[in-house]
Design a protein around this motif. Structure first.
Motif, short mmCIF file in Angstrom:
data_model
loop_
_atom_site.label_atom_id
_atom_site.label_comp_id
_atom_site.label_asym_id
_atom_site.label_seq_id
_atom_site.Cartn_x
_atom_site.Cartn_y
_atom_site.Cartn_z
N THR A 160 -35.19 -31.84 -31.26
CA THR A 160 -35.77 -31.10 -32.39
C THR A 160 -34.98 -31.36 -33.66
O THR A 160 -35.55 -31.61 -34.73
N ALA A 161 -33.65 -31.31 -33.57
CA ALA A 161 -32.81 -31.58 -34.73
C ALA A 161 -33.01 -33.01 -35.23
O ALA A 161 -33.06 -33.25 -36.45
N THR A 162 -33.13 -33.95 -34.31
CA THR A 162 -33.34 -35.35 -34.70
C THR A 162 -34.62 -35.50 -35.51
O THR A 162 -34.64 -36.21 -36.52
N ARG A 163 -35.67 -34.83 -35.09
CA ARG A 163 -36.94 -34.91 -35.82
C ARG A 163 -36.80 -34.37 -37.24
O ARG A 163 -37.25 -34.99 -38.21
N ILE A 164 -36.12 -33.24 -37.38
CA ILE A 164 -35.90 -32.65 -38.71
C ILE A 164 -35.05 -33.59 -39.57
O ILE A 164 -35.37 -33.85 -40.75
N ILE A 165 -33.99 -34.11 -38.99
CA ILE A 165 -33.08 -34.98 -39.74
C ILE A 165 -33.79 -36.24 -40.21
O ILE A 165 -33.64 -36.65 -41.37
N ASP B 60 -30.60 -26.89 -41.96
CA ASP B 60 -31.88 -26.81 -41.25
C ASP B 60 -31.75 -27.29 -39.81
O ASP B 60 -32.32 -26.70 -38.88
N SER B 61 -30.99 -28.36 -39.62
CA SER B 61 -30.77 -28.88 -38.27
C SER B 61 -30.03 -27.86 -37.41
O SER B 61 -30.41 -27.60 -36.25
N GLN B 62 -29.00 -27.25 -37.99
CA GLN B 62 -28.22 -26.27 -37.23
C GLN B 62 -29.07 -25.07 -36.82
O GLN B 62 -29.02 -24.62 -35.67
N ASP B 63 -29.86 -24.55 -37.75
CA ASP B 63 -30.69 -23.39 -37.41
C ASP B 63 -31.69 -23.72 -36.32
O ASP B 63 -31.96 -22.90 -35.43
#
Length: 271
Positions: free
Chosen positions: A18-23, A47-50
């Motif tokens: 999920t974090a990878t997609r946001i990043i 945003d990635s952390q949240d």
């Protein structure tokens, strides 16, 4: 019977995805900068952390959480306990800002100070490396089949590949390179990337002389190296423990294939 951390590993890998997609969404829109300070942070980090925290808390609400960015989500969570998730949403933010791809997402679970789950995802490179205590280290590249990885068998520093942070152009080799005299030197941002490269055998050792690091810089990568058969300590050979009252990790970092560990410490101490 050995502990089973498969649910925790699955959750960590899904959170990293999920974090990878946001990043990558942010990365595609981001205008590269030619340079950036070491402590730079971005909205993408937050945003990635949240997203990581929300994914993990939905499954492990009673665990403690420690992460790099001071976000409102983190502030609402327990920050002490024998089970602690330790998160760096973008390790190597300079690699993100300069758009050279050298950054990672680091997620670890520690129990009583010991890493038991670790995931290091490299969004721009499509590489994910993970480990659980007692189950070895694994890697997946470009969404291909996962495969086990192990450290090298190199026993001589004169034949070894050392990985370290970038040196400034025109500057003489780092003190550690001068002392250890490895055959080759690789340079990259992100401790997570460096530790993953030791774990997967691309490099034989990683030496960092930063005297003050933090739990989130190390925990996820630590278990990758040890489960791949290597060793991790500070620069004088003292073990690492995580989740204490302070996140500070003092004394630098040494990660090796194990065979080189004592020799590196001996040479650094003699200088």
């Amino acid at each position: 019977m050995a502990n089973d951390w498969s649910k925790e590993l699955q959750a960590a890998r899904e959170a990293a995805t999920t974090a990878t997609r946001i990043i990558l969404e942010h990365y595609a829109r981001f205008d590269a900068k030619s340079s950036a300070p070491a402590d730079i942070t971005t909205q993408t980090d937050r945003d990635s952390q949240d997203a990581i925290l929300q994914a993990l808390v939905s499954r492990f609400a009673n665990d403690a959480y420690r992460a790099e960015e001071a976000t409102p989500t983190l502030a609402r969570l327990s920050n002490s306990g024998r089970r602690m998730w330790i998160i760096d949403p973008i390790d190597g933010t300079r690699g993100f800002v300069t758009k050279n791809g050298e950054f990672s997402v680091m997620i670890a679970l520690c129990e009583d100070g010991v890493p038991v789950v670790g995931v290091v995802a490299e969004p721009a490179k499509s590489i994910v490396t993970w480990a659980t205590l007692g189950a070895g280290c694994w890697q997946c590249c470009d969404n291909d089949e996962s495969h086990p990885v192990v450290v090298t068998k190199s026993a001589e520093l004169s034949e070894a590949t050392m990985i370290q942070s970038h040196t400034k152009p025109g500057k003489e080799p780092s003190r550690e390179v001068q002392l250890l005299k490895p055959a080759r030197v690789l340079e990259t941002y992100s401790a997570g990337v460096k530790l993953a490269r030791v774990a997967d055998g691309t490099a034989d050792l990683y030496v960092c002389d930063y005297m003050a690091m933090n739990d989130w810089d190390l925990a996820a990568g630590h278990i990758l190296v040890t489960e791949a058969g290597g060793m991790v300590s500070n620069l004088v050979g003292e073990p690492r423990s995580y989740g204490r009252e302070s996140p500070k990790q003092i004394g630098g970092l040494l990660a090796t294939n194990g065979r080189l560990h004592d020799d590196v410490i001996k040479r650094l101490k003699a200088s």
